[in-house]
Scaffold this motif. Structure first.
Motif, mmCIF file in Angstrom:
data_model
loop_
_atom_site.group_PDB
_atom_site.id
_atom_site.type_symbol
_atom_site.label_atom_id
_atom_site.label_comp_id
_atom_site.label_asym_id
_atom_site.label_seq_id
_atom_site.Cartn_x
_atom_site.Cartn_y
_atom_site.Cartn_z
ATOM 1 N N TYR A 128 -25.424 28.861 58.748
ATOM 2 C CA TYR A 128 -26.285 27.914 57.941
ATOM 3 C C TYR A 128 -27.475 27.970 58.777
ATOM 4 O O TYR A 128 -29.025 27.741 58.455
ATOM 5 N N GLY A 129 -27.508 27.506 59.291
ATOM 6 C CA GLY A 129 -28.582 25.814 60.050
ATOM 7 C C GLY A 129 -29.154 27.259 61.521
ATOM 8 O O GLY A 129 -29.930 27.200 61.014
ATOM 9 N N TYR A 130 -28.559 28.201 61.499
ATOM 10 C CA TYR A 130 -29.746 29.190 61.997
ATOM 11 C C TYR A 130 -30.989 30.257 61.504
ATOM 12 O O TYR A 130 -31.820 30.554 61.629
ATOM 13 N N ARG A 132 -31.470 29.259 58.363
ATOM 14 C CA ARG A 132 -32.736 28.046 57.739
ATOM 15 C C ARG A 132 -33.357 27.931 58.911
ATOM 16 O O ARG A 132 -34.668 27.944 58.217
ATOM 17 N N ARG A 133 -33.025 27.610 59.940
ATOM 18 C CA ARG A 133 -34.378 27.532 60.838
ATOM 19 C C ARG A 133 -35.620 28.738 61.168
ATOM 20 O O ARG A 133 -36.581 28.381 61.652
#
Length: 196
Positions: A128-130, A132-133
């Motif tokens: 998810y963080g990857y 999103r970034r």
């Protein structure tokens, strides 16, 4: 994005699964059947209201022979049926062992399903963080390319390429969110939250 990764799930929660409860009940039934088969080796006594009394010619007379016959019959019955009782005991023992194996296999399968669902939840949470970034960076790249085109420093094709990359990143992020939702549903089902 819900945080499930890193959380532990108690093994007690597996006991809520219907398949584990059914296997547990089957194992208990086999245990009690085994106890019943063992108890059949012991003589059984029953009390009756007659107690050997006979009613001949209107007077009550005690018939000790009838009492003795009833007692001897109930004592010797397990002796004469010993082969059948041994067979019943062996069948009950094998059934109990089979139910125990099935119970253990059911618990192992349930644990594997929960592990797989937790791994999927953790994987989507980490991605998810990857994603999103990546979406943020490609949006900035698209905005920058669009601004460069307005000042004549970039072509329209470069803007379209940047926009395509940005949209693909959004699709990847949406697909990861969909996978996360499916993983949470799979975890819910693996913990016995739905019947199959």
């Amino acid at each position: 994005m819900p945080k499930i990764a890193g959380e532990s799930i108690s093994a007690q929660m597996l006991l809520l699964r219907p398949d584990i409860r059914m296997a547990n009940f089957a194992m208990e039934e086999a245990f009690y059947n085994m106890q019943t088969a063992r108890s059949a080796f012991f003589p059984g006594f029953s009390l009756s209201g007659t107690l050997g009394w006979t009613n001949s010619a209107g007077s009550g007379v005690v018939n000790p022979g009838k009492i003795l016959t009833n007692i001897i019959g109930s004592i010797t019955q397990p002796i004469f049926a010993r082969g059948q009782l041994k067979g019943n005991l062996e069948i009950a023992r094998l059934t109990q062992e089979d139910m125990l194996r099935k119970y253990v296999q059911t618990v192992i399968d349930a644990g594997n399903q929960v592990n797989e669902a937790l791994a999927d939840c953790q994987a989507t949470s980490e991605k998810y963080g990857y994603y999103r970034r990546q979406v943020e960076v490609l949006k900035d790249a698209y905005d920058g390319t669009h601004m460069l085109m307005e000042y004549g420093k970039a072509s329209y094709l470069e803007v379209l390429t940047a926009q395509e990359s940005y949209l693909n990143a959004q699709l990847s992020e949406a697909m990861n969110m969909y996978d996360a939702a499916r993983a949470i549903i799979a975890l819910y089902i693996a913990l016995g939250g739905a019947t199959r």
